[in-house]
Structures are given as structure tokens and as C-alpha cells.
Design a protein around this motif. Structure first.
Motif, mmCIF file in Angstrom:
data_model
loop_
_atom_site.group_PDB
_atom_site.id
_atom_site.type_symbol
_atom_site.label_atom_id
_atom_site.label_comp_id
_atom_site.label_asym_id
_atom_site.label_seq_id
_atom_site.Cartn_x
_atom_site.Cartn_y
_atom_site.Cartn_z
ATOM 1 N N GLN A 1 0.826 -1.193 0.000
ATOM 2 C CA GLN A 1 0.000 0.000 0.000
ATOM 3 C C GLN A 1 0.871 1.257 0.000
ATOM 4 O OE1 GLN A 1 -3.318 -0.283 -0.187
ATOM 5 N NE2 GLN A 1 -3.635 1.921 -0.323
ATOM 6 N N HIS A 2 0.481 2.240 -0.831
ATOM 7 C CA HIS A 2 1.273 3.455 -0.952
ATOM 8 C C HIS A 2 0.486 4.686 -0.515
ATOM 9 C CE1 HIS A 2 4.376 1.222 -2.935
ATOM 10 N NE2 HIS A 2 3.556 0.817 -3.887
ATOM 11 N N ALA A 3 1.227 5.666 -0.032
ATOM 12 C CA ALA A 3 0.631 6.936 0.369
ATOM 13 C C ALA A 3 0.250 7.733 -0.880
ATOM 14 C CB ALA A 3 1.628 7.713 1.229
ATOM 15 N N GLY A 4 -0.342 8.907 -0.652
ATOM 16 C CA GLY A 4 -0.728 9.767 -1.765
ATOM 17 C C GLY A 4 -2.142 9.507 -2.242
ATOM 18 N N HIS B 1 9.117 21.885 -6.566
ATOM 19 C CA HIS B 1 8.236 21.243 -5.588
ATOM 20 C C HIS B 1 9.078 20.599 -4.487
ATOM 21 C CE1 HIS B 1 5.229 18.685 -3.725
ATOM 22 N NE2 HIS B 1 4.313 19.418 -4.331
ATOM 23 N N PRO B 2 8.675 20.724 -3.212
ATOM 24 C CA PRO B 2 9.476 20.190 -2.108
ATOM 25 C C PRO B 2 9.686 18.686 -2.162
ATOM 26 C CG PRO B 2 7.328 20.959 -1.331
ATOM 27 C CD PRO B 2 7.496 21.473 -2.718
ATOM 28 N N PHE B 3 8.793 17.947 -2.812
ATOM 29 C CA PHE B 3 9.020 16.508 -2.913
ATOM 30 C C PHE B 3 10.293 16.212 -3.689
ATOM 31 C CE2 PHE B 3 8.553 12.623 -5.553
ATOM 32 C CZ PHE B 3 8.693 11.696 -4.535
ATOM 33 N N TRP B 4 10.488 16.878 -4.824
ATOM 34 C CA TRP B 4 11.676 16.622 -5.629
ATOM 35 C C TRP B 4 12.921 17.180 -4.957
ATOM 36 C CZ3 TRP B 4 10.812 12.842 -8.567
ATOM 37 C CH2 TRP B 4 9.547 12.658 -9.129
ATOM 38 N N ASN B 5 12.746 18.188 -4.134
ATOM 39 C CA ASN B 5 13.875 18.655 -3.335
ATOM 40 C C ASN B 5 14.327 17.550 -2.376
ATOM 41 O OD1 ASN B 5 15.711 20.756 -2.216
ATOM 42 N ND2 ASN B 5 14.433 20.493 -0.408
ATOM 43 N N LYS C 1 8.416 8.520 2.778
ATOM 44 C CA LYS C 1 8.991 9.406 3.793
ATOM 45 C C LYS C 1 8.383 10.805 3.696
ATOM 46 C CE LYS C 1 13.375 11.374 5.398
ATOM 47 N NZ LYS C 1 14.845 11.422 5.186
ATOM 48 N N TYR C 2 8.268 11.314 2.481
ATOM 49 C CA TYR C 2 7.681 12.646 2.279
ATOM 50 C C TYR C 2 6.272 12.719 2.849
ATOM 51 C CZ TYR C 2 5.360 16.448 -0.258
ATOM 52 O OH TYR C 2 4.618 17.567 -0.574
ATOM 53 N N HIS D 1 -1.168 18.754 0.216
ATOM 54 C CA HIS D 1 0.207 18.671 -0.266
ATOM 55 C C HIS D 1 0.593 17.265 -0.701
ATOM 56 C CE1 HIS D 1 0.843 22.747 1.090
ATOM 57 N NE2 HIS D 1 0.459 22.424 2.313
ATOM 58 N N ARG D 2 -0.354 16.334 -0.633
ATOM 59 C CA ARG D 2 -0.041 14.970 -1.030
ATOM 60 C C ARG D 2 0.128 14.875 -2.545
ATOM 61 N NH1 ARG D 2 -4.762 11.444 1.229
ATOM 62 N NH2 ARG D 2 -5.902 13.294 0.556
ATOM 63 N N GLY D 3 0.946 13.901 -2.959
ATOM 64 C CA GLY D 3 1.146 13.683 -4.374
ATOM 65 C C GLY D 3 0.105 12.735 -4.948
#
Length: 336
Positions: free
Chosen positions: A36-39, A196-200, A235-236, A251-253
Motif C-alpha cells: 500500500q502506498h501513500a498519496g 516542488h518540495p518533494f523533488w527537493n 517518507k515525504y 500537499h499529497r502527491g
């Protein structure tokens, strides 16, 4: 002597138990990457429907939704067989040409081995040593795509993916990655607005994950590829506040579903063409393991449980055993 032996056994038992617990915890976290994945799940049909309902339709027009992602498509071609030859193979050139034809007015950027390195050297020189030091060449292709999305924004596509139609309906989400519906998330097609902060977080985590895991497939996947991306994705999302009712605070992907199984939803936007250019000797072995991941996980957990039980039993045994201290005895001699 008995006391020192007992202390040594206890210490070794504690170390064994602690080590087993740590390995088990890491194993559970690793296996979690494949379930199971977040987002937010995003079906391709839902993205198209939302675009049409917003007033765009087939004839175009302005809707109320905000376009986050610029009309840029990034693709990376590093010619490992003929270094310096930046001409695409004929089939990939045709697939790319179809995307250009179906997306008029878009900017298509092809990043070669030279331009990719120049981009890293110019914009992110702190990463150049890691970039040059990657054990496998495909890892540079993995890494540069993350930096390109963070820096420029747009859509990244592997060259073995084509376009069925206009990709504009996918630009109304701050960032998304692809989800094959089973196993780890994918990094073959990605999209984002710039900075975007995720790619950071992704780019800043590359050096932390840069380890040699002995097997090529594991090293590529977990140091820079889709396992790495999935770990950072989880983690994000673990760092985000709980989802609220205000969409402006979301802010979720998004996970764009691209399940290629026959019973899954038909792909609306993309195609899958010839790929597999990074395949190594161990790919088939680990793909087979992936098909029986639950059985492997159960076996490893069982083995860890046996080791844990053995260590606990050894520790209890020596705790109950006790010891006897020898008393000092004064030996009285006699003189003749």
C-alpha cells in the motif's frame, strides 16, 4: 572464570537480539515499499473527465482549475553503445515524434549524456561527484530526471513510452508519479511544477542512498531507481500533516495508475514500447522473487523468529544458571 563467560554470553545474546530486531524492522520497512502506498490515487479516466468537466472539452476553452505543470516534456538519451552519437534509434524517434505531433505548442527537451552532465555541473555542482561516481550508467539517467523536474518542472518520460493523445489534462496536479498497481512505484513517467518540495527531498536523498548493494538490480533500484523513489515518496508523506478539508492545504502527491495487466483500466494517455536497455544478469531473478514476495517475506520473518527465540532461550538459561564463588581458604603449613 565462570562470571566472565556468563557476561560474555549475555552480551552476545543481547547483541544478537538487538541485531535481529533491527534487521526485522528494516525488512518490514523495505517490504512495505511493495504494498500500500501513500498519496492520492488518480485514474487516467478521472483526470480526463475532470479536465472536460472544467470547461475545456474537445474544443478547448478556459477552465477554473489551475495549471500547475508547464508544457515541457523531458527525455534522456545516453548512448552507452556509441558514446557521442546522440541520434535516437529509429523506433524511439518515431515514438517521440508521435508525442510531439499530439502535443502541439509543447517544448520537448532531449538530454544527452553531455548535456545532462553539463546541467548537473552548472546547476548542482555539489552533486557532480556522486553523479560521476555511480557504479551503473543508468543511475545517471535516474538521477538527472529528478533534478530536471525540480529545476524546470514539466513531464519526464522514458523514451520507451509514447503518447496516445494530448497530455494537457495531466497538467492540473502539482506533482504526480506513476503507479503500476503492484509492487513499488515507477519512475518512467513523472510530472511536477518547478521547485516542488518533494523533488527537493528526492534530490537531497540521493547521496544518502548511494550504496553498493552487491547485486546490480538492487543497487540500481534502491540507490537511484524506483525503490529509492518509493522510499522517499513514503517518507515525504509521513512528514505531512493529516489531510484536511481545505484543498488549498493538500500537499499529497498523486499516483497516476498505469497498471498493464489485461483486466486493468485501459491507458488513455501513454503507450509502452521497446525498453529494457538497463537489464542486468540478475533482473529476471529478482523479478521472479517479486512475484513471490509474500512467501519470501514470511520465510525471512520465520527465520528471524527462530533466531530471536534461540537467543532468548540462551539468555534465560544463563540467567537461571547462577554461579558459585570459590571461598578463600588459608592454608596453614607446619614446620618440622
Amino acid at each position: 572464570m565462570r562470571i566472565s563467560i556468563k557476561i560474555s554470553v549475555i552480551l552476545w545474546a543481547v547483541v544478537l537480539l538487538a541485531g535481529t530486531g533491527y534487521i526485522l524492522a528494516r525488512l518490514v520497512a523495505f517490504v512495505g515499499l511493495f504494498f500500500q502506498h501513500a498519496g492520492i490515487q488518480l485514474r487516467q479516466a478521472d483526470a480526463l473527465e475532470a479536465y472536460n468537466q472544467d470547461g475545456h472539452g474537445l474544443l478547448g476553452g478556459g477552465g477554473k482549475r489551475v495549471q500547475h505543470i508547464p508544457k515541457i516534456v523531458h527525455q534522456v538519451f545516453h548512448n552507452w553503445k556509441e558514446p557521442g552519437n546522440d541520434s535516437l534509434p529509429g523506433d524511439w524517434e518515431g515514438v517521440r515524434g508521435g508525442c510531439v505531433e499530439r502535443n502541439p505548442g509543447w517544448e520537448f527537451k532531449l538530454w544527452t549524456e553531455r548535456t545532462s552532465r553539463e546541467f548537473i555541473e552548472r546547476e548542482y555542482p555539489w552533486f557532480l561527484r556522486t553523479y560521476d561516481g555511480y557504479r551503473y550508467k543508468v543511475q545517471r539517467v535516474d538521477a538527472v530526471r529528478y533534478f530536471l523536474l525540480y529545476h524546470h518542472g514539466g513531464i519526464y518520460m522514458d523514451l520507451d513510452n509514447g503518447c496516445k493523445t494530448d497530455l494537457t489534462p495531466l497538467l492540473y496536479y502539482p506533482f504526480w508519479i506513476t503507479d503500476g498497481g503492484r509492487g513499488a512505484l515507477s519512475n518512467n513517467i513523472l510530472a511536477s511544477k518547478p521547485r516542488h518540495p518533494f523533488w527537493n527531498l528526492v534530490t537531497m536523498s540521493l547521496m544518502e542512498y548511494d550504496w553498493n548493494y552487491l547485486f546490480p538490480y538492487i543497487t540500481i533500484s534502491f540507490a537511484s531507481g524506483q525503490w529509492f523513489e518509493t522510499a522517499v515518496w513514503e517518507k515525504y508523506h509521513s512528514l505531512l500533516p493529516k489531510p484536511g478539508a481545505d484543498p488549498k492545504m493538500e500537499h499529497r502527491g498523486y499516483r497516476l495508475i498505469m497498471d498493464d495487466r489485461p483486466e486493468a483500466d485501459e491507458w488513455i494517455f501513454f503507450t509502452q514500447e521497446r525498453g529494457g536497455t538497463w537489464v542486468n544478469w540478475d533482473n529476471k531473478m529478482f523479478l521472479a522473487i517479486g512475484e513471490h514476495l509474500f512467501l519470501l517475506f514470511a520465510s525471512l520473518v520465520g527465520l528471524a523468529a527462530v533466531v530471536f527465540w534461540g537467543g532468548s532461550r540462551c539468555l534465560r538459561r544463563y540467567n537461571r544458571a547462577g554461579y558459585t564463588r570459590l571461598k578463600n581458604r588459608n592454608v596453614v603449613g607446619s614446620s618440622v
